[in-house]
Write a protein that holds these residues in place. Structure first.
Motif, PDB file in Angstrom:
ATOM      1  N   HIS A   1      -7.032 -31.359  53.418  1.00 47.68           N
ATOM      2  CA  HIS A   1      -6.892 -30.249  52.475  1.00 47.68           C
ATOM      3  C   HIS A   1      -7.051 -28.910  53.205  1.00 47.68           C
ATOM      4  O   HIS A   1      -6.296 -27.972  52.958  1.00 47.68           O
ATOM      5  CB  HIS A   1      -7.939 -30.387  51.362  1.00 47.68           C
ATOM      6  CG  HIS A   1      -7.812 -29.371  50.279  1.00 47.68           C
ATOM      7  ND1 HIS A   1      -7.168 -29.633  49.089  1.00 47.68           N
ATOM      8  CD2 HIS A   1      -8.243 -28.087  50.197  1.00 47.68           C
ATOM      9  CE1 HIS A   1      -7.209 -28.554  48.329  1.00 47.68           C
ATOM     10  NE2 HIS A   1      -7.859 -27.605  48.976  1.00 47.68           N
TER      11      HIS A   1
ATOM     12  N   GLN B   1      -4.061 -27.777  54.717  1.00 50.49           N
ATOM     13  CA  GLN B   1      -3.016 -27.650  53.700  1.00 50.49           C
ATOM     14  C   GLN B   1      -2.114 -28.883  53.609  1.00 50.49           C
ATOM     15  O   GLN B   1      -0.980 -28.798  53.153  1.00 50.49           O
ATOM     16  CB  GLN B   1      -2.197 -26.370  53.902  1.00 50.49           C
ATOM     17  CG  GLN B   1      -3.053 -25.132  53.789  1.00 50.49           C
ATOM     18  CD  GLN B   1      -2.288 -23.846  54.002  1.00 50.49           C
ATOM     19  OE1 GLN B   1      -1.141 -23.846  54.435  1.00 50.49           O
ATOM     20  NE2 GLN B   1      -2.924 -22.740  53.681  1.00 50.49           N
TER      21      GLN B   1
ATOM     22  N   TYR C   1      -2.039 -31.337  51.424  1.00 49.93           N
ATOM     23  CA  TYR C   1      -2.563 -31.731  50.126  1.00 49.93           C
ATOM     24  C   TYR C   1      -2.132 -33.144  49.748  1.00 49.93           C
ATOM     25  O   TYR C   1      -2.911 -33.892  49.164  1.00 49.93           O
ATOM     26  CB  TYR C   1      -2.137 -30.725  49.054  1.00 49.93           C
ATOM     27  CG  TYR C   1      -2.511 -29.312  49.428  1.00 49.93           C
ATOM     28  CD1 TYR C   1      -3.832 -28.965  49.644  1.00 49.93           C
ATOM     29  CD2 TYR C   1      -1.541 -28.333  49.603  1.00 49.93           C
ATOM     30  CE1 TYR C   1      -4.188 -27.670  50.021  1.00 49.93           C
ATOM     31  CE2 TYR C   1      -1.882 -27.030  49.963  1.00 49.93           C
ATOM     32  CZ  TYR C   1      -3.203 -26.708  50.175  1.00 49.93           C
ATOM     33  OH  TYR C   1      -3.552 -25.436  50.545  1.00 49.93           O
TER      34      TYR C   1
ATOM     35  N   GLY D   1      -4.359 -35.463  51.577  1.00 51.67           N
ATOM     36  CA  GLY D   1      -5.676 -35.443  50.941  1.00 51.67           C
ATOM     37  C   GLY D   1      -5.698 -36.280  49.679  1.00 51.67           C
ATOM     38  O   GLY D   1      -6.631 -37.052  49.446  1.00 51.67           O
TER      39      GLY D   1
ATOM     40  N   ARG E   1      -9.309 -34.622  44.287  1.00 49.02           N
ATOM     41  CA  ARG E   1      -7.893 -34.960  44.117  1.00 49.02           C
ATOM     42  C   ARG E   1      -7.233 -33.991  43.144  1.00 49.02           C
ATOM     43  O   ARG E   1      -6.106 -33.537  43.365  1.00 49.02           O
ATOM     44  CB  ARG E   1      -7.753 -36.408  43.641  1.00 49.02           C
ATOM     45  CG  ARG E   1      -6.303 -36.886  43.628  1.00 49.02           C
ATOM     46  CD  ARG E   1      -6.194 -38.367  43.394  1.00 49.02           C
ATOM     47  NE  ARG E   1      -6.590 -38.736  42.037  1.00 49.02           N
ATOM     48  CZ  ARG E   1      -6.506 -39.971  41.548  1.00 49.02           C
ATOM     49  NH1 ARG E   1      -6.061 -40.963  42.304  1.00 49.02           N
ATOM     50  NH2 ARG E   1      -6.872 -40.230  40.325  1.00 49.02           N
TER      51      ARG E   1
ATOM     52  N   SER F   1      -6.426 -30.727  44.930  1.00 49.55           N
ATOM     53  CA  SER F   1      -5.236 -30.844  45.787  1.00 49.55           C
ATOM     54  C   SER F   1      -3.966 -30.860  44.951  1.00 49.55           C
ATOM     55  O   SER F   1      -2.948 -30.276  45.338  1.00 49.55           O
ATOM     56  CB  SER F   1      -5.316 -32.106  46.656  1.00 49.55           C
ATOM     57  OG  SER F   1      -6.263 -31.936  47.676  1.00 49.55           O
TER      58      SER F   1
ATOM     59  N   LYS G   1      -2.966 -27.410  44.004  1.00 48.38           N
ATOM     60  CA  LYS G   1      -2.282 -26.727  45.118  1.00 48.38           C
ATOM     61  C   LYS G   1      -0.808 -27.116  45.189  1.00 48.38           C
ATOM     62  O   LYS G   1       0.023 -26.320  45.615  1.00 48.38           O
ATOM     63  CB  LYS G   1      -2.963 -27.057  46.456  1.00 48.38           C
ATOM     64  CG  LYS G   1      -4.317 -26.445  46.604  1.00 48.38           C
ATOM     65  CD  LYS G   1      -4.212 -24.957  46.780  1.00 48.38           C
ATOM     66  CE  LYS G   1      -5.520 -24.353  47.170  1.00 48.38           C
ATOM     67  NZ  LYS G   1      -5.423 -22.913  47.406  1.00 48.38           N
TER      68      LYS G   1
END
Length: 124
Positions: A74, A77, A79, A82, A103, A106, A109
């Motif tokens: 994360h 970046q 995501y 992640g 979660r 992420s 994002k």
């Protein structure tokens, strides 16, 4: 005297080798890398820890290696990566609310708002 010195050298060598090749050694190194913001190195160490014990839960029943690898991804970046790690952690321990929350963050994002909300709803 020489036998004692040799014994101590062997013990130190074994301890050093154990810490570099054990789950705990890789996990601790990952934590150290993470705290120093070396996220790629942290991920590499969590990878090795997970290879050694893919279903490991700590004494509190948390899948920390997957969770921390997810947090490290994360921070870079990644995501999607992640989310995959948090999902693995949830599969190992479905009652750990922390992984649902991570979660969900992420997914926000990635603009997956509805799916993120479902993760936050799972916490309650």
């Amino acid at each position: 005297m020489k036998k004692n010195a040799l014994f101590i050298i062997i013990i130190l060598f074994c301890l050093n080798s154990y810490s570099q090749t054990s789950f705990d050694g890789f996990y601790e190194k990952g934590l150290e890398n993470y705290s120093n913001r070396n996220y790629r190195e942290a991920i590499a160490n969590y990878n090795k820890a997970i290879e050694l014990k893919p279903k490991y839960l700590n004494v509190f029943g948390m899948a920390d290696a997957f969770a921390m690898r997810g947090v490290s991804k994360h921070m870079l970046q990644d995501y999607t990566g992640g989310i995959a790690d948090y999902t693995n952690a949830i599969q190992l321990e479905p009652t750990d609310a922390r992984n649902y929350s991570l979660r969900g963050m992420s997914k926000i994002k990635l603009k997956q708002i509805n799916s993120a909300c479902l993760n936050f709803y799972s916490i309650s």
